[in-house]
Design a protein around this motif. Structure first.
Motif, short mmCIF file in Angstrom:
data_model
loop_
_atom_site.label_atom_id
_atom_site.label_comp_id
_atom_site.label_asym_id
_atom_site.label_seq_id
_atom_site.Cartn_x
_atom_site.Cartn_y
_atom_site.Cartn_z
N ARG A 2 -13.97 8.87 -2.23
CA ARG A 2 -12.52 8.75 -2.29
C ARG A 2 -12.14 7.31 -2.61
O ARG A 2 -12.83 6.37 -2.23
N ALA A 3 -11.05 7.16 -3.31
CA ALA A 3 -10.56 5.81 -3.61
C ALA A 3 -10.23 5.12 -2.31
O ALA A 3 -9.57 5.67 -1.44
N GLY A 4 -10.71 3.91 -2.14
CA GLY A 4 -10.42 3.12 -0.95
C GLY A 4 -11.28 3.48 0.25
O GLY A 4 -11.03 3.01 1.35
N ALA A 5 -12.28 4.33 0.07
CA ALA A 5 -13.12 4.75 1.19
C ALA A 5 -13.90 3.57 1.78
O ALA A 5 -14.29 3.62 2.93
N ASP A 6 -14.09 2.55 0.99
CA ASP A 6 -14.82 1.39 1.48
C ASP A 6 -13.94 0.45 2.29
O ASP A 6 -14.43 -0.45 2.96
N PHE A 9 -10.45 0.91 8.10
CA PHE A 9 -9.24 1.52 8.67
C PHE A 9 -8.77 0.68 9.84
O PHE A 9 -9.54 0.38 10.76
N ASP A 10 -7.51 0.29 9.84
CA ASP A 10 -6.94 -0.54 10.90
C ASP A 10 -6.33 0.37 11.96
O ASP A 10 -5.18 0.81 11.85
N VAL A 11 -7.11 0.66 13.00
CA VAL A 11 -6.68 1.56 14.06
C VAL A 11 -5.45 1.02 14.79
O VAL A 11 -4.51 1.75 15.07
N ALA A 12 -5.45 -0.27 15.09
CA ALA A 12 -4.34 -0.86 15.82
C ALA A 12 -3.03 -0.72 15.03
O ALA A 12 -1.99 -0.36 15.61
N ALA A 13 -3.07 -0.96 13.74
CA ALA A 13 -1.87 -0.83 12.91
C ALA A 13 -1.40 0.63 12.87
O ALA A 13 -0.21 0.91 12.93
N PHE A 14 -2.35 1.54 12.78
CA PHE A 14 -2.03 2.97 12.76
C PHE A 14 -1.33 3.38 14.05
O PHE A 14 -0.31 4.08 14.04
N VAL A 15 -1.87 2.93 15.19
CA VAL A 15 -1.29 3.26 16.49
C VAL A 15 0.09 2.63 16.64
O VAL A 15 1.03 3.28 17.10
N GLN A 16 0.24 1.39 16.22
CA GLN A 16 1.54 0.71 16.31
C GLN A 16 2.59 1.44 15.47
O GLN A 16 3.74 1.60 15.90
#
Length: 111
Positions: A2-6, A9-16
């Protein structure tokens, strides 16, 4: 791949982002994001809840009035009305009132 798979992932930003979404006001005054999501189960594509607070259906003042009319009923009456209208009967009073407001044009306990 997938594009961007590398990319990491910013878990903290996702949770915020999720916490901010849940804390933001909804189109139905006094109702939380979770109240709206629970009450709209089955209203979006494939039977999902409405998560987009910009959905035009949530901005309908007549819907807000029906929610306000259903909400004062006792939990047992809301469940009975949901059952009579073939709606899910689990959830809070607000969830049940919103389901009824979406599907039933006039408050009619027991029907």
């Amino acid at each position: 791949n997938r594009a961007g798979a590398d990319e990491e992932f910013d878990v903290a930003a996702f949770v915020q982002k999720g916490m901010a979404k849940m804390a933001a006001p909804t189109p139905i005054p006094g109702w939380s994001y979770m109240d709206v999501v629970a009450g709209t189960k089955g209203c979006a594509d494939l039977g999902h809840s409405i998560h987009n607070m910009e959905d035009e259906r949530l901005h309908d003042t007549a819907l807000h009035e029906r929610c306000a009319a259903w909400l004062p009923l006792a939990l047992a009456d809301l469940k009975s009305a949901c059952k009579a209208n073939k709606l899910e009967i689990s959830g809070s009073k607000k969830a049940l009132a919103l389901r009824l407001a979406f599907k039933v044009p006039k408050v009619n306990p027991g029907r």
